[in-house]
Design an enzyme around this catalytic site. Structure first.
Site, PDB file in Angstrom:
ATOM      1  N   HIS A 146     -16.514  -6.641   5.897  1.00 13.20           N
ATOM      2  CA  HIS A 146     -17.048  -5.592   6.782  1.00 13.20           C
ATOM      3  C   HIS A 146     -18.571  -5.689   6.834  1.00 13.20           C
ATOM      4  O   HIS A 146     -19.284  -4.699   6.780  1.00 13.20           O
ATOM      5  CB  HIS A 146     -16.614  -4.208   6.286  1.00 13.20           C
ATOM      6  CG  HIS A 146     -15.138  -4.012   6.285  1.00 13.20           C
ATOM      7  ND1 HIS A 146     -14.385  -4.113   5.140  1.00 13.20           N
ATOM      8  CD2 HIS A 146     -14.261  -3.778   7.287  1.00 13.20           C
ATOM      9  CE1 HIS A 146     -13.107  -3.909   5.427  1.00 13.20           C
ATOM     10  NE2 HIS A 146     -13.015  -3.713   6.719  1.00 13.20           N
ATOM     11  N   GLY A 195     -13.021  -5.482  -1.804  1.00 16.00           N
ATOM     12  CA  GLY A 195     -12.635  -4.395  -2.689  1.00 16.00           C
ATOM     13  C   GLY A 195     -13.800  -3.574  -3.186  1.00 16.00           C
ATOM     14  O   GLY A 195     -14.742  -4.097  -3.786  1.00 16.00           O
ATOM     15  N   THR A 220      -7.116  -4.370   0.805  1.00 20.82           N
ATOM     16  CA  THR A 220      -5.891  -4.756   1.529  1.00 20.82           C
ATOM     17  C   THR A 220      -6.110  -6.005   2.370  1.00 20.82           C
ATOM     18  O   THR A 220      -5.261  -6.913   2.395  1.00 20.82           O
ATOM     19  CB  THR A 220      -5.429  -3.599   2.443  1.00 20.82           C
ATOM     20  OG1 THR A 220      -5.223  -2.447   1.636  1.00 20.82           O
ATOM     21  CG2 THR A 220      -4.150  -3.966   3.153  1.00 20.82           C
ATOM     22  N   ASP A 280     -11.965   5.215  -2.113  1.00 23.74           N
ATOM     23  CA  ASP A 280     -12.478   3.899  -2.538  1.00 23.74           C
ATOM     24  C   ASP A 280     -13.396   4.008  -3.743  1.00 23.74           C
ATOM     25  O   ASP A 280     -13.578   3.032  -4.472  1.00 23.74           O
ATOM     26  CB  ASP A 280     -13.293   3.261  -1.402  1.00 23.74           C
ATOM     27  CG  ASP A 280     -12.437   2.811  -0.239  1.00 23.74           C
ATOM     28  OD1 ASP A 280     -12.738   3.203   0.908  1.00 23.74           O
ATOM     29  OD2 ASP A 280     -11.458   2.082  -0.478  1.00 23.74           O
ATOM     30  N   LEU A 303      -3.923   0.646  -2.899  1.00 24.86           N
ATOM     31  CA  LEU A 303      -4.231  -0.788  -2.919  1.00 24.86           C
ATOM     32  C   LEU A 303      -5.594  -0.948  -2.253  1.00 24.86           C
ATOM     33  O   LEU A 303      -5.707  -0.837  -1.022  1.00 24.86           O
ATOM     34  CB  LEU A 303      -3.146  -1.577  -2.171  1.00 24.86           C
ATOM     35  CG  LEU A 303      -3.097  -3.090  -2.428  1.00 24.86           C
ATOM     36  CD1 LEU A 303      -1.735  -3.665  -2.052  1.00 24.86           C
ATOM     37  CD2 LEU A 303      -4.185  -3.828  -1.693  1.00 24.86           C
ATOM     38  N   ASP A 304      -6.611  -1.188  -3.072  1.00 18.13           N
ATOM     39  CA  ASP A 304      -7.947  -1.424  -2.504  1.00 18.13           C
ATOM     40  C   ASP A 304      -8.105  -2.930  -2.299  1.00 18.13           C
ATOM     41  O   ASP A 304      -7.641  -3.716  -3.117  1.00 18.13           O
ATOM     42  CB  ASP A 304      -9.019  -0.895  -3.469  1.00 18.13           C
ATOM     43  CG  ASP A 304     -10.424  -0.967  -2.880  1.00 18.13           C
ATOM     44  OD1 ASP A 304     -10.602  -0.510  -1.724  1.00 18.13           O
ATOM     45  OD2 ASP A 304     -11.344  -1.468  -3.557  1.00 18.13           O
ATOM     46  N   LYS A 355     -15.961  -4.583  -6.640  1.00 18.62           N
ATOM     47  CA  LYS A 355     -17.422  -4.734  -6.628  1.00 18.62           C
ATOM     48  C   LYS A 355     -18.080  -3.764  -7.617  1.00 18.62           C
ATOM     49  O   LYS A 355     -19.036  -4.116  -8.301  1.00 18.62           O
ATOM     50  CB  LYS A 355     -17.940  -4.518  -5.208  1.00 18.62           C
ATOM     51  CG  LYS A 355     -17.556  -5.653  -4.267  1.00 18.62           C
ATOM     52  CD  LYS A 355     -18.232  -5.558  -2.933  1.00 18.62           C
ATOM     53  CE  LYS A 355     -17.495  -4.713  -1.971  1.00 18.62           C
ATOM     54  NZ  LYS A 355     -16.250  -5.286  -1.475  1.00 18.62           N
ATOM     55  N   ASP A 401       0.852  -1.206   0.000  1.00 18.54           N
ATOM     56  CA  ASP A 401       0.000   0.000   0.000  1.00 18.54           C
ATOM     57  C   ASP A 401       0.885   1.253   0.000  1.00 18.54           C
ATOM     58  O   ASP A 401       0.684   2.201  -0.762  1.00 18.54           O
ATOM     59  CB  ASP A 401      -0.887   0.054   1.256  1.00 18.54           C
ATOM     60  CG  ASP A 401      -1.861  -1.103   1.386  1.00 18.54           C
ATOM     61  OD1 ASP A 401      -1.402  -2.237   1.623  1.00 18.54           O
ATOM     62  OD2 ASP A 401      -3.072  -0.872   1.247  1.00 18.54           O
ATOM     63  N   GLU A 439      -5.009   7.411   0.479  1.00 15.76           N
ATOM     64  CA  GLU A 439      -5.497   6.699   1.676  1.00 15.76           C
ATOM     65  C   GLU A 439      -4.462   6.662   2.786  1.00 15.76           C
ATOM     66  O   GLU A 439      -4.785   6.826   3.956  1.00 15.76           O
ATOM     67  CB  GLU A 439      -5.888   5.256   1.322  1.00 15.76           C
ATOM     68  CG  GLU A 439      -6.278   4.458   2.554  1.00 15.76           C
ATOM     69  CD  GLU A 439      -6.724   3.042   2.280  1.00 15.76           C
ATOM     70  OE1 GLU A 439      -6.848   2.659   1.104  1.00 15.76           O
ATOM     71  OE2 GLU A 439      -6.980   2.326   3.267  1.00 15.76           O
ATOM     72  N   ASP A 482      -6.385   5.406  -4.008  1.00 11.03           N
ATOM     73  CA  ASP A 482      -6.361   4.233  -3.141  1.00 11.03           C
ATOM     74  C   ASP A 482      -5.280   3.336  -3.719  1.00 11.03           C
ATOM     75  O   ASP A 482      -5.505   2.649  -4.708  1.00 11.03           O
ATOM     76  CB  ASP A 482      -7.730   3.539  -3.140  1.00 11.03           C
ATOM     77  CG  ASP A 482      -7.778   2.424  -2.102  1.00 11.03           C
ATOM     78  OD1 ASP A 482      -8.884   1.989  -1.752  1.00 11.03           O
ATOM     79  OD2 ASP A 482      -6.696   1.980  -1.653  1.00 11.03           O
TER      80      ASP A 482
HETATM   81  N1  LIG Z   1     -15.620  -0.900   8.667  1.00 13.21           N
HETATM   82  C1  LIG Z   1     -14.554  -0.519   7.929  1.00 13.21           C
HETATM   83  N2  LIG Z   1     -13.407  -0.152   8.524  1.00 13.21           N
HETATM   84  C2  LIG Z   1     -12.341   0.203   7.739  1.00 13.21           C
HETATM   85  N3  LIG Z   1     -12.328   0.221   6.399  1.00 13.21           N
HETATM   86  C3  LIG Z   1     -13.469  -0.135   5.813  1.00 13.21           C
HETATM   87  C4  LIG Z   1     -14.619  -0.526   6.512  1.00 13.21           C
HETATM   88  N4  LIG Z   1     -15.588  -0.845   5.622  1.00 13.21           N
HETATM   89  C5  LIG Z   1     -15.049  -0.643   4.412  1.00 13.21           C
HETATM   90  N5  LIG Z   1     -13.807  -0.208   4.508  1.00 13.21           N
HETATM   91  C6  LIG Z   1     -12.885   0.133   3.404  1.00 13.21           C
HETATM   92  O1  LIG Z   1     -13.591   0.121   2.181  1.00 13.21           O
HETATM   93  C7  LIG Z   1     -12.873  -0.651   1.233  1.00 13.21           C
HETATM   94  C8  LIG Z   1     -13.669  -1.750   0.753  1.00 13.21           C
HETATM   95  O2  LIG Z   1     -13.967  -2.533   1.851  1.00 13.21           O
HETATM   96  P1  LIG Z   1     -14.677  -3.916   1.544  1.00 13.21           P
HETATM   97  O3  LIG Z   1     -15.105  -4.477   2.834  1.00 13.21           O
HETATM   98  O4  LIG Z   1     -15.672  -3.700   0.489  1.00 13.21           O
HETATM   99  O5  LIG Z   1     -13.541  -4.762   0.904  1.00 13.21           O
HETATM  100  S1  LIG Z   1     -12.376  -5.511   1.711  1.00 13.21           S
HETATM  101  O6  LIG Z   1     -13.072  -6.726   2.260  1.00 13.21           O
HETATM  102  O7  LIG Z   1     -11.896  -4.615   2.796  1.00 13.21           O
HETATM  103  O8  LIG Z   1     -11.395  -5.813   0.727  1.00 13.21           O
HETATM  104  C9  LIG Z   1     -11.603  -1.147   1.866  1.00 13.21           C
HETATM  105  O9  LIG Z   1     -10.567  -0.341   1.367  1.00 13.21           O
HETATM  106  P2  LIG Z   1      -9.015  -0.744   1.495  1.00 13.21           P
HETATM  107  O10 LIG Z   1      -8.574  -0.294   2.858  1.00 13.21           O
HETATM  108  O11 LIG Z   1      -8.378   0.065   0.422  1.00 13.21           O
HETATM  109  O12 LIG Z   1      -8.934  -2.225   1.327  1.00 13.21           O
HETATM  110  C10 LIG Z   1     -11.829  -0.929   3.341  1.00 13.21           C
HETATM  111  O13 LIG Z   1     -10.714  -0.410   4.013  1.00 13.21           O
HETATM  112 MG   LIG Z   2     -10.058   0.953  -0.468  1.00 15.26          MG
HETATM  113 MG   LIG Z   3      -7.153   0.447   3.572  1.00 15.23          MG
HETATM  114 MG   LIG Z   4      -6.583   0.908   0.180  1.00 17.55          MG
END
Ligand SMILES: Nc1ncnc2c1ncn2[C@@H]1O[C@H](COP(=O)(O)OS(=O)(=O)O)[C@@H](OP(=O)(O)O)[C@H]1O
Ligand SMILES: [Mg+2]
Ligand SMILES: [Mg+2]
Ligand SMILES: [Mg+2]
Length: 305
Positions: free
Chosen positions: A202, A224, A118, A251, A115-116, A228, A49, A72, A113
Site C-alpha cells: 500500500h 502486515g 491478507t 491492525d 488474519l493480518d 512490522k 480470515d 475486521e 484482526d
Molecule cells: N490502502 C489500504 N486499503 C486497505 N487496507 C489497507 C490499506 N493500507 C493498509 N491497509 C491494511 O493495513 C494492514 C497492513 O497493511 P500493509 O500494507 O502494511 O500490509 S499488507 O501488505 O496489506 O500485508 C492490512 O491489514 P489486513 O487487511 O489485515 O491484511 C491492510 O488491509
Molecule cells: Mg490487518
Molecule cells: Mg484485511
Molecule cells: Mg486482517
C-alpha cells in the site's frame, strides 16, 4: 454476580483461541483453496480470515459475557462449542497489576484482526501473516496477543517446502508486566544504521516523502501491520512509518499494547495518541501511524519539518 473480568484469564483465552486459529489458517493455506473475495479494490479477504474470526469470537462469547468486540471482517458468528483455556497464565498471577484483576466489560473493547497481511497471504508470502487480538481499556491498549502461524517458536521463517517447521509463535503482553516472548534481533552489521520498515503493498507518495525526511540508511518494505511492529519491537527496524490512511484499530491494538509493554511509542504522524473506540468514524487511522521504541519525538519532528 458481576461479569467482571480478570485480565490474565481474558489474555489466556485470547492466546488459546489465536493459536487454534493458527491451525485453521495453516490448513486453509495448505489446502490451496483460499476462497479470496475482494472487499474493496485493494482489500482482499479469504476463507481463513473468516473462519479465524468466527472461531475467536465464538470462543470468547462462550466464556465472557457482555464483551464488546470489534473484528475486521463483517460476518455472522455461528454457535461455537469451543471453551478457551483461561488458566494458561496462572503462574503469572502475582505479576498482574491490581487494577486489572476485575475489569468491567463495558470499559473494554476487544479488537480482532483474524488474519493480518491478507494480501501477502494470497501471494504466498506467509511469514508476515499474524492473528492479532488487542484489548483496550477506556480507550487505551492494555494487552495484546499476536500469533504468527508460518514461523517456528523463535520466529524463524521457512519455505513452504519446510512447512513442517511452521510450529507457530505466540507473542503476548500486558502493559505493566514483563514481556518474555521478544528478543533483540538486530543484525550486527546494522548496529549503527537507521532502518525504516513500511508497507509492501500500500505504498504511497506520502510514504515516499516521509521516508526522505527521515533519510534512513535502509528501508524494508514488507506486509502486515503486526509483523512490522514486531520488527521494531525486536529491534530489526527503528521506525515503522505508515503516514497514510488504510490501517485500522484492529491492525494496531495488539501490537500497540506489546509495544507499550516494552517501552515503545505509537502515535499518528503528528505525535497525537490514537483513541481506541467503537465509533465507526475513528476505526480508520486517517493520518496513519508511526511506531518506535526510542527517539519517537525526533522522528515526529523530522516528519513535520
Ligand atoms: N490502502 C489500504 N486499503 C486497505 N487496507 C489497507 C490499506 N493500507 C493498509 N491497509 C491494511 O493495513 C494492514 C497492513 O497493511 P500493509 O500494507 O502494511 O500490509 S499488507 O501488505 O496489506 O500485508 C492490512 O491489514 P489486513 O487487511 O489485515 O491484511 C491492510 O488491509
Ligand atoms: Mg490487518
Ligand atoms: Mg484485511
Ligand atoms: Mg486482517
Amino acid at each position: 454476580m458481576s461479569n467482571n473480568i480478570n485480565l490474565l484469564e481474558l489474555v489466556s483465552a485470547c492466546i488459546d483461541l489465536a493459536e487454534q486459529s493458527g491451525d485453521i489458517i495453516r490448513d486453509v493455506f495448505k489446502s490451496g483453496s483460499l476462497g479470496v473475495q475482494m472487499k474493496a479494490e485493494d482489500d482482499p479477504m479469504t476463507k481463513a480470515d473468516l473462519l479465524s474470526q468466527q472461531h475467536i469470537i465464538g470462543g470468547l462469547n462462550n466464556v465472557f459475557k457482555d464483551l464488546i468486540i470489534v473484528g475486521e471482517e463483517s460476518c455472522e458468528i455461528p454457535p461455537s462449542t469451543t471453551i478457551p483455556n483461561i488458566h494458561k497464565l496462572d503462574t503469572q498471577k502475582d505479576n498482574l497489576p491490581q487494577q486489572f484483576q476485575s475489569l468491567d466489560p463495558k470499559d473494554l473493547i476487544i479488537f480482532i484482526d483474524p488474519l493480518d497481511a491478507t494480501r501477502e497471504f494470497t501471494l504466498g508470502r506467509v511469514h508476515c501473516v499474524m492473528t492479532l487480538i488487542g484489548i483496550s481499556f477506556k480507550g487505551k491498549p492494555i494487552a495484546g496477543v499476536i500469533y504468527q502461524p508460518f514461523v517456528d517458536k523463535e520466529g524463524h521463517e521457512s519455505t513452504r517446502e519446510e512447512s513442517d517447521k511452521w510450529t507457530g509463535r505466540t507473542v503476548w503482553a500486558i502493559v505493566g508486566m514483563p514481556v518474555e516472548s521478544v528478543q533483540d534481533k538486530r543484525a550486527p552489521e546494522d548496529k549503527d544504521k537507521v532502518i525504516i520498515v513500511t508497507t509492501a503493498s500500500h505504498y504511497t507518495q506520502k510514504i515516499e516523502e516521509s521516508i526522505k525526511k527521515i533519510n534512513p540508511d535502509k528501508v524494508i518494505k514488507t506486509g502486515g501491520a503486526g509483523y512490522k511492529t514486531l520488527m521494531v519491537i525486536e529491534n530489526r527496524a527503528d521506525v515503522y512509518v505508515f503516514p497514510s490512511v488504510g490501517s485500522k484499530l484492529w491492525d494496531i491494538c495488539a501490537p500497540h499494547a506489546i509495544l507499550l509493554a516494552v517501552g515503545g511509542t505509537l502515535t499518528d504522524p503528528f505525535g497525537k495518541d490514537i483513541l481506541y473506540s467503537t465509533d465507526p468514524s475513528l476505526i480508520e487511522n486517517k493520518n496513519g501511524i508511526v511506531i518506535t521504541t526510542g527517539n519517537h519525538k525526533k522522528y515526529i519532528d523530522l516528519l513535520n519539518k
